[in-house]
Design an enzyme around this catalytic site. Sequence first.
Site, mmCIF file in Angstrom:
data_model
loop_
_atom_site.group_PDB
_atom_site.id
_atom_site.type_symbol
_atom_site.label_atom_id
_atom_site.label_comp_id
_atom_site.label_asym_id
_atom_site.label_seq_id
_atom_site.Cartn_x
_atom_site.Cartn_y
_atom_site.Cartn_z
ATOM 1 N N VAL A 11 39.784 -59.490 69.608
ATOM 2 C CA VAL A 11 39.207 -60.204 70.957
ATOM 3 C C VAL A 11 40.486 -60.701 71.719
ATOM 4 O O VAL A 11 41.959 -60.344 72.499
ATOM 5 C CB VAL A 11 37.775 -60.135 71.314
ATOM 6 C CG1 VAL A 11 37.825 -60.610 72.796
ATOM 7 C CG2 VAL A 11 36.815 -59.701 70.995
ATOM 8 N N THR A 124 31.093 -62.548 73.411
ATOM 9 C CA THR A 124 29.466 -62.177 73.288
ATOM 10 C C THR A 124 28.653 -63.335 73.150
ATOM 11 O O THR A 124 28.138 -63.652 72.089
ATOM 12 C CB THR A 124 29.469 -60.613 72.508
ATOM 13 O OG1 THR A 124 30.129 -59.682 72.388
ATOM 14 C CG2 THR A 124 27.828 -60.315 72.681
ATOM 15 N N GLU A 149 33.820 -58.677 77.080
ATOM 16 C CA GLU A 149 35.319 -57.739 76.205
ATOM 17 C C GLU A 149 34.492 -56.623 75.644
ATOM 18 O O GLU A 149 33.211 -56.642 74.939
ATOM 19 C CB GLU A 149 36.055 -58.592 75.590
ATOM 20 C CG GLU A 149 37.120 -57.337 74.760
ATOM 21 C CD GLU A 149 37.757 -56.966 76.133
ATOM 22 O OE1 GLU A 149 38.270 -56.951 76.084
ATOM 23 O OE2 GLU A 149 37.834 -55.159 75.643
ATOM 24 N N PHE A 150 34.998 -55.196 76.155
ATOM 25 C CA PHE A 150 34.401 -53.915 75.426
ATOM 26 C C PHE A 150 35.156 -53.912 74.861
ATOM 27 O O PHE A 150 34.649 -51.622 74.536
ATOM 28 C CB PHE A 150 33.876 -52.615 77.198
ATOM 29 C CG PHE A 150 32.640 -53.876 77.566
ATOM 30 C CD1 PHE A 150 31.382 -53.620 77.427
ATOM 31 C CD2 PHE A 150 33.242 -54.954 78.992
ATOM 32 C CE1 PHE A 150 30.421 -53.825 78.144
ATOM 33 C CE2 PHE A 150 32.179 -55.501 79.988
ATOM 34 C CZ PHE A 150 30.271 -54.600 79.924
ATOM 35 N N GLU A 153 37.093 -51.397 68.003
ATOM 36 C CA GLU A 153 37.857 -52.130 66.756
ATOM 37 C C GLU A 153 38.363 -50.586 66.912
ATOM 38 O O GLU A 153 37.449 -49.400 66.775
ATOM 39 C CB GLU A 153 37.064 -52.486 65.781
ATOM 40 C CG GLU A 153 37.059 -53.901 65.969
ATOM 41 C CD GLU A 153 36.380 -54.848 64.657
ATOM 42 O OE1 GLU A 153 36.845 -54.738 63.020
ATOM 43 O OE2 GLU A 153 36.152 -55.712 65.196
ATOM 44 N N LYS A 262 24.707 -38.734 66.454
ATOM 45 C CA LYS A 262 25.704 -38.176 65.531
ATOM 46 C C LYS A 262 25.190 -39.123 64.147
ATOM 47 O O LYS A 262 24.837 -40.160 63.931
ATOM 48 C CB LYS A 262 27.016 -38.014 65.612
ATOM 49 C CG LYS A 262 27.161 -37.180 64.534
ATOM 50 C CD LYS A 262 29.463 -37.568 64.760
ATOM 51 C CE LYS A 262 29.751 -36.580 62.823
ATOM 52 N NZ LYS A 262 29.849 -35.573 62.444
ATOM 53 N N GLY A 264 24.602 -40.474 60.597
ATOM 54 C CA GLY A 264 25.509 -40.793 59.741
ATOM 55 C C GLY A 264 25.115 -41.754 58.784
ATOM 56 O O GLY A 264 23.177 -41.668 58.543
ATOM 57 N N GLY A 268 26.992 -49.934 61.922
ATOM 58 C CA GLY A 268 28.385 -51.637 61.378
ATOM 59 C C GLY A 268 29.208 -52.132 61.733
ATOM 60 O O GLY A 268 28.703 -51.554 62.865
ATOM 61 N N CYS A 271 30.094 -56.929 65.725
ATOM 62 C CA CYS A 271 28.910 -56.232 66.484
ATOM 63 C C CYS A 271 27.770 -55.873 66.584
ATOM 64 O O CYS A 271 26.842 -56.372 67.135
ATOM 65 C CB CYS A 271 30.237 -55.455 67.928
ATOM 66 S SG CYS A 271 31.413 -56.358 68.156
HETATM 67 N N1 LIG Z 1 35.034 -57.241 67.428
HETATM 68 C C1 LIG Z 1 35.212 -56.649 68.442
HETATM 69 O O1 LIG Z 1 34.652 -55.709 68.629
HETATM 70 C C2 LIG Z 1 34.839 -57.114 69.497
HETATM 71 C C3 LIG Z 1 34.387 -56.617 70.926
HETATM 72 C C4 LIG Z 1 33.766 -56.966 71.925
HETATM 73 C C5 LIG Z 1 33.428 -58.564 72.170
HETATM 74 N N2 LIG Z 1 33.889 -59.103 70.507
HETATM 75 C C6 LIG Z 1 32.840 -60.679 70.485
HETATM 76 O O2 LIG Z 1 34.204 -61.681 70.836
HETATM 77 C C7 LIG Z 1 33.928 -62.451 69.799
HETATM 78 C C8 LIG Z 1 35.254 -62.317 68.783
HETATM 79 O O3 LIG Z 1 34.776 -61.522 67.809
HETATM 80 P P1 LIG Z 1 36.267 -61.020 67.335
HETATM 81 O O4 LIG Z 1 35.554 -59.846 65.910
HETATM 82 O O5 LIG Z 1 38.112 -61.626 67.766
HETATM 83 O O6 LIG Z 1 35.968 -62.004 66.632
HETATM 84 P P2 LIG Z 1 36.760 -62.725 65.031
HETATM 85 O O7 LIG Z 1 35.889 -63.845 63.930
HETATM 86 O O8 LIG Z 1 37.803 -62.198 64.708
HETATM 87 O O9 LIG Z 1 37.796 -64.235 65.326
HETATM 88 C C9 LIG Z 1 37.815 -65.413 66.541
HETATM 89 C C10 LIG Z 1 38.647 -66.097 65.742
HETATM 90 O O10 LIG Z 1 38.207 -67.551 66.779
HETATM 91 C C11 LIG Z 1 38.861 -68.488 66.071
HETATM 92 N N3 LIG Z 1 38.434 -70.213 65.994
HETATM 93 C C12 LIG Z 1 36.895 -70.533 65.421
HETATM 94 N N4 LIG Z 1 37.080 -71.007 66.579
HETATM 95 C C13 LIG Z 1 37.777 -71.168 67.220
HETATM 96 C C14 LIG Z 1 38.304 -73.416 67.936
HETATM 97 N N5 LIG Z 1 37.753 -73.966 68.174
HETATM 98 N N6 LIG Z 1 39.587 -73.469 68.192
HETATM 99 C C15 LIG Z 1 40.460 -72.103 68.166
HETATM 100 N N7 LIG Z 1 40.186 -70.915 67.009
HETATM 101 C C16 LIG Z 1 38.720 -70.730 66.809
HETATM 102 C C17 LIG Z 1 38.499 -67.954 64.955
HETATM 103 O O11 LIG Z 1 39.285 -68.581 63.564
HETATM 104 C C18 LIG Z 1 39.062 -66.083 64.188
HETATM 105 O O12 LIG Z 1 40.246 -66.122 64.266
HETATM 106 C C19 LIG Z 1 32.756 -62.534 69.560
HETATM 107 O O13 LIG Z 1 32.099 -62.829 70.489
HETATM 108 C C20 LIG Z 1 32.323 -60.904 69.090
HETATM 109 O O14 LIG Z 1 31.015 -60.604 68.847
HETATM 110 C C21 LIG Z 1 34.325 -58.247 69.325
#
Ligand SMILES: NC(=O)c1ccc[n+]([C@@H]2O[C@H](COP(=O)([O-])OP(=O)(O)OC[C@H]3O[C@@H](n4cnc5c(N)ncnc54)[C@H](O)[C@@H]3O)[C@@H](O)[C@H]2O)c1
Length: 454
Positions: A11, A124, A149-150, A153, A262, A264, A268, A271
């Site tokens: 994100v 989130t 954020e919506f 991946e 669908k 499957g 997983g 999120c």
């Molecule tokens: N991955 C998705 O598809 C997606 C979509 C929408 C929302 N979200 C939400 O967004 C959030 C982040 O998800 P993500 O998949 O990007 O996580 P991620 O684990 O890929 O990234 C989080 C990053 O934050 C860094 N970090 C943690 N603490 C820190 C700090 N104090 N200072 C600097 N960096 C720090 C970590 O090292 C890591 O690189 C979650 O709450 C998730 O639920 C994720």
Amino acid sequence: MKVAVVGCGYVGLVSGIGLASIGHEVVGIEADQGRRDRISAGSPPFYEPGLRELLRSELERGSFRVSGELRLTAEADVVLLAVQTPAGADGAIDLSYLAGAASAVSDAFAADPKRQRVVAVRSTVVPGTVDGVLAPIFGPEVAVASNPEFLREGTAVQDFLHPDRVVVGCRETWGREALAELYAPFGASLFLTPPATAELAKYTSNAFLATLVSFSNEIAHVCESLPQADVEDVLGILHADRRLSSSSETGEGRPEILSYLKAGCGFGGSCLPKDLSALIAAGELHGHDLSLLRAVRTVNEGQAARVVASARDALGGLGRTRVAVLGVAFKAGTDDLRASPGLRIVDECLEQGASVVIYDPLVSDRALDEYTERGSVETADTLEAALAGADACIITTNAPEIAALGELLEGGGYPELVVVDGRRVLDADRFDDETQLAVGRARVTPLADHAPLH
Ligand SMILES: NC(=O)c1ccc[n+]([C@@H]2O[C@H](COP(=O)([O-])OP(=O)(O)OC[C@H]3O[C@@H](n4cnc5c(N)ncnc54)[C@H](O)[C@@H]3O)[C@@H](O)[C@H]2O)c1
């Protein structure tokens, strides 16, 4: 505007370089040195279509840079918090990363305490986090907002650059205005709400998607006991309902939501499973038993074992067999292994005594070290290599490289191989029903062998 993004994961990195690409000056703050090194070298730490090119062009233009220095957030007009919010041991949300990042940002702001700024939470979070946990960390000159954020991946860059909605949950007018300005170039529908509405809206979206998947899998379970029913046909008829598709009369423009209706291997990723659990736990905290959502989770947790049971039944047991698991990322188009149904299937096969060979075109061997070092698991570079010597294969993602299995099977090269189509990517009408099985489709056995369903 000057923007700092704390956390450069899926994100944060996509948001950071996406905002840089529309004219903002962005610094990404990332705690992990390895991630920082890769990002500043123009090589994203994870696979996402289009991300490498965009990162390189924004680094070159000087509109995006990465740092480990949280004090740099003090220079920004808007700070986005995009750190992880995992599930704790009890399934409830773990806010420690977010609260830690917020405290560090608050300390950085102390250098210029009178300046008005906006801190927006892209992570989130359960309803009440902004008002109850984060706002008290900052002084009154800081507007704290929920700004979920919506993006998905696999299509993260496109989703970010072309959002269907921008949600800003913020009490202060200046905070709302600053965030509206930040995202204005996207021209998306803007929802201005109190923080709790924005926070709950994100969980509602993910819980809805998870519900569609488990609903489809329950219908698949019924189909599996009806030799003449196929879940693909059943759900295909549902998809044609004009209430699900405004253009269904012409048969054009399938809404993407139908891809969640669908059957499957279950949902997983980083999120849906954790957000569902966090919402259930948050509901309990407020005295609500979210029984529908608990059932959605239960169906999902049993799905991998059901898929593996098909292979086991066809082979008469999995002990001393070799199973090719085709796909271990949680879906096609990503290398993300978090809460992946494919890995649950690997674990289930191992527990039942099989050895496993994994093929996934996007997942590196290194990411699977934890599995391969245990023994009984190896990786293959090609589909053909994965199938060589396998007694069964289980399709767990719909990557095109894996769907190519259909052509190999039609060539007749694997007459003894048991195929379990856990994603319904193969053309079931061409199946040999004794060895080719699919979620939501019974093996063909005489009707008399099955009890009628009343
Ligand atoms: N991955 C998705 O598809 C997606 C979509 C929408 C929302 N979200 C939400 O967004 C959030 C982040 O998800 P993500 O998949 O990007 O996580 P991620 O684990 O890929 O990234 C989080 C990053 O934050 C860094 N970090 C943690 N603490 C820190 C700090 N104090 N200072 C600097 N960096 C720090 C970590 O090292 C890591 O690189 C979650 O709450 C998730 O639920 C994720």
